[in-house]
Motif scaffolding. Sequence first.
Motif, PDB file in Angstrom:
ATOM      1  N   GLN A   1       0.838  -1.194   0.000  1.00 10.38           N
ATOM      2  CA  GLN A   1       0.000   0.000   0.000  1.00 10.38           C
ATOM      3  C   GLN A   1       0.875   1.246   0.000  1.00 10.38           C
ATOM      4  OE1 GLN A   1      -3.365  -0.433  -0.233  1.00 10.38           O
ATOM      5  NE2 GLN A   1      -2.818  -2.617  -0.284  1.00 10.38           N
ATOM      6  N   VAL A   2       0.384   2.285  -0.591  1.00  9.86           N
ATOM      7  CA  VAL A   2       1.125   3.546  -0.655  1.00  9.86           C
ATOM      8  C   VAL A   2       0.826   4.377   0.582  1.00  9.86           C
ATOM      9  CG1 VAL A   2       1.544   5.626  -2.032  1.00  9.86           C
ATOM     10  CG2 VAL A   2       0.994   3.474  -3.155  1.00  9.86           C
ATOM     11  N   HIS A   3       1.831   5.063   1.081  1.00 14.60           N
ATOM     12  CA  HIS A   3       1.639   5.999   2.193  1.00 14.60           C
ATOM     13  C   HIS A   3       0.561   7.010   1.802  1.00 14.60           C
ATOM     14  CE1 HIS A   3       2.423   9.101   5.167  1.00 14.60           C
ATOM     15  NE2 HIS A   3       3.227   8.261   5.805  1.00 14.60           N
ATOM     16  N   PRO A   4      -0.425   7.275   2.680  1.00 12.65           N
ATOM     17  CA  PRO A   4      -1.513   8.190   2.328  1.00 12.65           C
ATOM     18  C   PRO A   4      -1.039   9.556   1.834  1.00 12.65           C
ATOM     19  CG  PRO A   4      -2.030   7.055   4.359  1.00 12.65           C
ATOM     20  CD  PRO A   4      -0.621   6.670   4.006  1.00 12.65           C
TER      21      PRO A   4
ATOM     22  N   GLN B   1      -2.778   7.806  12.989  1.00 13.40           N
ATOM     23  CA  GLN B   1      -2.256   9.158  12.775  1.00 13.40           C
ATOM     24  C   GLN B   1      -1.941   9.449  11.310  1.00 13.40           C
ATOM     25  OE1 GLN B   1       1.050   9.086  15.522  1.00 13.40           O
ATOM     26  NE2 GLN B   1      -0.131  10.071  17.171  1.00 13.40           N
ATOM     27  N   LEU B   2      -1.733   8.400  10.508  1.00  9.71           N
ATOM     28  CA  LEU B   2      -1.448   8.616   9.091  1.00  9.71           C
ATOM     29  C   LEU B   2      -2.594   9.341   8.396  1.00  9.71           C
ATOM     30  CD1 LEU B   2       0.056   5.174   7.962  1.00  9.71           C
ATOM     31  CD2 LEU B   2       1.287   7.299   8.424  1.00  9.71           C
ATOM     32  N   PHE B   3      -3.793   9.135   8.901  1.00 12.74           N
ATOM     33  CA  PHE B   3      -4.971   9.688   8.225  1.00 12.74           C
ATOM     34  C   PHE B   3      -5.463  10.970   8.877  1.00 12.74           C
ATOM     35  CE2 PHE B   3      -4.824   5.109   7.721  1.00 12.74           C
ATOM     36  CZ  PHE B   3      -4.925   4.972   6.347  1.00 12.74           C
ATOM     37  N   THR B   4      -4.701  11.479   9.850  1.00 10.84           N
ATOM     38  CA  THR B   4      -5.088  12.724  10.517  1.00 10.84           C
ATOM     39  C   THR B   4      -4.122  13.850  10.240  1.00 10.84           C
ATOM     40  OG1 THR B   4      -3.903  12.089  12.533  1.00 10.84           O
ATOM     41  CG2 THR B   4      -6.225  11.438  12.353  1.00 10.84           C
TER      42      THR B   4
END
Length: 601
Positions: A337-340, A597-600
Amino acid sequence: MTTQSIWMLLAFLAVLLALGYPLGLYMAKVAGEAPIRGLGWLQKFENMLYRLAGIPADKAMGWKTYAIALVVFNTVGAVFVYALQRLQGVLPLNPQALGAVSPDSAFNTTVSFVANTNWQGYGGEQTMSYLTQMLGMTGQNFFSAATGIAVIFALVRGFSSRSSKSIGNFWVDMTRSTLYVLLPLSLVFALVFTSEGMIQNFSAYKEVALLDQVAYATPKVGADGQPVLDAKGAPVMEAQVAKTQTIAMGPVASQEAIKLLGTNGGGFFNANSSHPYENPTALSNFLQMLAIFLIPAGLCFTFGRMVGDMRQGWAVLAAMTLLFTVLTVSVMGAEQQVHPALQAMGVDQGVSALQSGGNMEGKETRFGISGSTLFAAVTTAASCGAVNSMHDSYMPLGGMVPLMLMQFGEVIFGGVGTGLYGMLMFAILAVFIAGLMIGRTPEYLGKKIQAYEMKMTSLAILVTPALVLTGTAIAVMLDPGKAGIANPGAHGFSEILYAFTSAANNNGSAFAGLSANTPFYNVMLAIAMWFGRFGVIVPVLAVAGSLAAKQRLTPNAGTMPTHGPMFVSLLVGVVVLVGVLNYVPALALGPIIEHLQLFTQ
């Protein structure tokens, strides 16, 4: 998950099974006392070793005598390895004139290699001489692996014996494991690795000219040795040009073979199995993964043959393979998966490649994501610790999988011997739980499981979580522990949790990013490694002695079968449940919150 990853995983498991089965049957003969057909000449050498050492090879040992011999042997080995590091500056085979290793680093390294952990807080090619690498590190790679095999032989004898006070002879088990299993396999793999491009020499390090010179700047130093400052107080920089590079040499292939076969993991070079001299090609990468799992998988069949029911070995192997496959698929999927943040950048710029790619940070291009993630799963499922990519650079959920594989107690294949005896402790716990549910005295392989066995089993299972969680808590509370963190927040916590998990479970891999070569971590991790090794082995031997003294009961209509799908499911459930109960709060503070935290951001 890509098609390439699926086929690589399937091919790996197929080759492992094809080689592990005959090896397991062979090791069952090694565990016995009868001569091995075709190896009579080696038996003469074996008997000569007993005579030279003054060892009564025919003397049977109770579990206490066996445990004392094991601990004394490893303690003497520790003293020798420590002295070797401290004196290496005046010893031969040191072409780079490397000095003595510092006391705290030498202490940590000694415990690490004796405990089959091979945690390395140092750069191998910059710290250890050829003599230290060969006589100290490689020697302990053999001895620590043979110790693990000896313990599983002793435990299986406990299941198969009938009213016996003996679980074998430690010196015989050590000698036969080394002579008949570890040495021949290491020789074969070393030759194959050399043919793939791995180096094996005693040359001094090479100073070679660079094809492309590198320009860089360094602070100018005055006559007093201090940086020269300009009018604004900034250091004055001098232009430099690098025209040469130092390339380390050494006897790598010989150490690499036993490092993998013995599930040790300590690299000759600091970069470990990502270094081209330790792991040159995609084929060598596949063979290294195979070498890590080969003996642990084979011992499952050894177990089945020694207890007289191959179905028991297949059941344990099925539980290991099921857990391994699920977690391997998880880490492969997470890293593909790619980093967001990168994905959003790709969408903004119309770059479709970013959306279909994966996380290549910290991975070698010659292995790719599939070869790197499978290696990460293999090396942490086994207590090996060799790495061909930086787990610190994995996605949060991808980095959590190697962490969880260790936290299950290194029983999913696990180390040489340690994986199987750890899984058998869980099997004892599983039949005990099943006995409670049906109101019947639990039995495993015809032996009643009673209070004493459960006390020792509980101690063997719980000692490592206690070491991991206590060590992590101390490190995050004290300034010397927090000083080593390179990445604050959830990721920094994961680095510390990973370090103590790796040490206490005798894995040896590092999350990277944590400056652990300090007196604080060298001592704390050494304590975790020593008790994580021998704090488990001694209770296991106590269980072996207790079981050996019991009559082996004949199965009847009320006996719970321990070789079918139901038992495999129960065993998997117990392993997962114990791991979850012990570590979920800690995982929530580390990789889980980091993933959220990746999505915030």
